[in-house]
Design an enzyme around this catalytic site. Structure first.
Site, PDB file in Angstrom:
ATOM      1  N   TYR B  41      40.451  51.659  44.038  1.00  0.00           N
ATOM      2  CA  TYR B  41      40.650  50.469  43.197  1.00  0.00           C
ATOM      3  C   TYR B  41      39.618  49.418  43.586  1.00  0.00           C
ATOM      4  CZ  TYR B  41      45.181  52.230  41.516  1.00  0.00           C
ATOM      5  OH  TYR B  41      46.179  52.955  40.918  1.00  0.00           O
ATOM      6  N   GLU B  42      39.158  48.653  42.599  1.00  0.00           N
ATOM      7  CA  GLU B  42      38.058  47.716  42.852  1.00  0.00           C
ATOM      8  C   GLU B  42      38.449  46.580  43.793  1.00  0.00           C
ATOM      9  OE1 GLU B  42      37.100  46.685  38.867  1.00  0.00           O
ATOM     10  OE2 GLU B  42      38.653  45.174  38.695  1.00  0.00           O
ATOM     11  N   SER B  43      39.734  46.395  44.020  1.00  0.00           N
ATOM     12  CA  SER B  43      40.161  45.381  44.985  1.00  0.00           C
ATOM     13  C   SER B  43      39.755  45.769  46.405  1.00  0.00           C
ATOM     14  CB  SER B  43      41.676  45.191  44.909  1.00  0.00           C
ATOM     15  OG  SER B  43      42.336  46.435  45.014  1.00  0.00           O
ATOM     16  N   GLY B  44      39.316  47.022  46.608  1.00  0.00           N
ATOM     17  CA  GLY B  44      38.800  47.408  47.916  1.00  0.00           C
ATOM     18  C   GLY B  44      39.542  48.552  48.582  1.00  0.00           C
TER      19      GLY B  44
END
Lengths: 281, 245
Positions: B41-44
């Site tokens: 996920y792009e949140s990390g």
């Protein structure tokens, strides 16, 4: 050197009319309480930067304090649109909102360039996208080694970065963990910085994956327990998903929004103390 | 739609997951046929194993259950731009016949302002850097438009060769999965072609929901109905998500 200040005093000292302000946080650790203090102090004509402007930027925009937004995705995550943001862009209410719009990769690299003391960053980005047609902060450069054309994004150096973290020690060294987003980059890119924290401890016990911001890169630390609510602080609180869902109805209507702002933020008594902040829900 | 989107991940090792329908599909794939699928996920978060559907890509559950949590610049620069991810799984507001995506603005006529959408997020670089791209969205004439008002994220541009011209990695969009069926790009023209409909859906229904003259494969297949196991897994995920929020 990070000085301990009340939230009221830190915001009054560090944030001025016309500033470019980054209140960063990637769903996690969003500095809501600090944003509400900006609203109470009526600091205006702001350029707000953030990769993922969500509910708290909806509140600042709806309060009429924002001239321009620098961003890459603006929505209420998992819920839908930001209605105050849309109203400002589509109808100019309560004032027109200028946009400088990017992709996430572009925004992340703008902060990296800013933190690195470079004028721009390069990435394989924006290819085939219309986004560069609407901004003057994306260009192209040719790689001097391979001849490849790459995107260049202008460094983003906010006047002030504001973040929320789990804790600080008494010297003002800050420790945060969980999803750490671009908060470190935003603080290092900014000219001034304010960190609100859940608590102050005698010693920062090391934690796997934690980010530590040394006290000498932070201007002020304010103790604001629950200062990320309705977002969350890993190890301290859970995300208040019900609030994000409820926000949709509040923000959809100008009057309902204004009432909410007056009651829940502007009307909050004793602004500035951490006790008062904890009640701003 | 979610079941077919999950099936489209068969054989994939790593998936960069967008929120909403892609997240539902990717978690369903992990709960059924691809238990080892690495969700990113792009949140990390890398290797998240949520037990419920996250309301947001930054929900704590994704970080708490991940193999690693990295800063966002690292996620985009090392993991995505580094070319390390198999599938980019995206949602969209609007798609055109070449699987280009608009999530930025929609024109509403001469005297009206553009309607504001959320914006690009990670999508332009996800679509450019993953080995292949899957899109999932509901099938309506407003969503499937002949020409986009704004190209946020390039799929196949204006046809074959465009991705190579821009130096993009990977195949680009290989399937658009909707609530009516599945569209895939024609290898010769890159234009989307209806290749499958879901049980009970007619080709005319899909044509009526598409804002351009949709090309249809000579023999349109019917997708297999969801199995009892797939439906049970989907219900479990959704029920857990509701309980948590």
């Amino acid at each position: 050197m990070a000085g301990m200040r009340s939230l009221h005093d830190a915001v009054a000292e560090l944030v001025h009319d016309g500033d470019t302000v980054a209140l960063e946080g990637f769903t996690h650790l969003i500095p809501f309480a600090a944003a509400h203090e900006i609203i109470r102090q009526g600091i205006t004509d702001l350029t707000l930067a953030r990769m993922t402007p969500d509910v708290v930027y909806d509140q600042l925009i709806g309060a009429g304090l924002v001239r321009k937004l620098v961003f890459s995705w603006g929505g209420n995550p998992g819920v839908g649109s930001l209605h105050r943001f849309r109203d400002a862009v589509e109808n100019g209410w309560p004032r027109p909102l200028e946009l400088d719009e990017h992709s996430h990769a572009g925004m992340a690299n703008r902060y990296v360039a800013g933190a690195s003391g470079l004028p721009f960053a390069t990435l394989r980005g924006y290819r085939g996208s219309d986004l560069p047609t609407r901004t003057d902060t994306v260009a192209t450069v040719v790689c001097p080694f391979t001849g490849e054309e790459l995107a260049a994004v202008r460094a983003l150096n906010p006047d002030v970065a504001i973040i929320h973290a789990q804790r600080a020690d008494r010297a003002g060294n800050v420790q945060m963990w969980g999803l750490t987003g671009v908060q470190k980059e935003a603080v290092l890119a900014a000219r001034r910085s304010l960190v609100t924290v859940e608590e102050v401890v005698d010693a920062l016990e090391p934690r796997p994956g934690a980010v530590v911001l040394p006290h000498w890169v932070v201007d002020a630390v304010s103790v604001v327990p629950g200062g990320a609510h309705p977002s969350y602080a890993t190890g301290y609180s859970e995300r208040d998903n019900a609030f994000y869902t409820a926000w949709d109805a509040i923000a959809r209507d100008r009057e309902a929004f204004t009432r909410w702002l007056d009651t829940e933020v502007r009307g909050a008594a004793g602004a500035g103390s951490s006790e008062a902040e904890a009640t701003v829900r | 739609m979610e079941v077919n989107a999950a099936r489209a991940l068969a054989g994939s090792r790593t998936c960069f997951v967008g929120i909403g329908l892609p997240s539902t599909a990717a978690n369903l794939a992990r709960a059924t046929h691809e238990p080892d699928l690495v969700l990113i996920y792009e949140s990390g978060t890398i290797g998240s194993r949520p037990t419920r559907l996250p309301l947001s890509i930054g929900d704590g559950e994704l970080a708490d259950t991940a193999d690693a949590v990295v800063a966002v610049p690292e996620m985009f620069n090392y993991w995505l731009q580094g070319g390390r991810i198999d599938v980019g799984f995206l949602g969209a507001a609007q798609v055109d016949r070449f699987a280009n995506v608009n999530t930025t603005v929609v024109a509403r006529g001469a005297d009206r302002p553009e309607a504001r959408l959320p914006g690009a997020g990670g999508a332009p670089e996800i679509a450019a850097n993953c080995k292949k791209v899957l899109l999932v969205l509901r099938h309506t004439p407003r969503g499937f438009v002949g020409t986009l008002d704004f190209v946020t994220t390039m799929g196949h541009g204006s046809g074959p060769g465009d991705r190579a011209k821009y130096g993009m990695r990977g195949e680009g969009p290989v399937a658009v999965i909707t609530d009516l069926g599945i569209l895939r790009p024609d290898p010769a023209t890159s234009e989307l072609v209806l290749t499958e409909t879901h049980p009970g859906v007619t080709v005319d229904q899909v044509r009526a929901a598409t804002g351009w003259d949709l090309k249809v494969a000579p023999d349109v297949a019917t997708t297999a109905p969801p199995t009892a196991g797939e439906l049970a897994a989907l219900r479990t995920l959704k029920a857990a998500g509701r309980k948590a929020s």
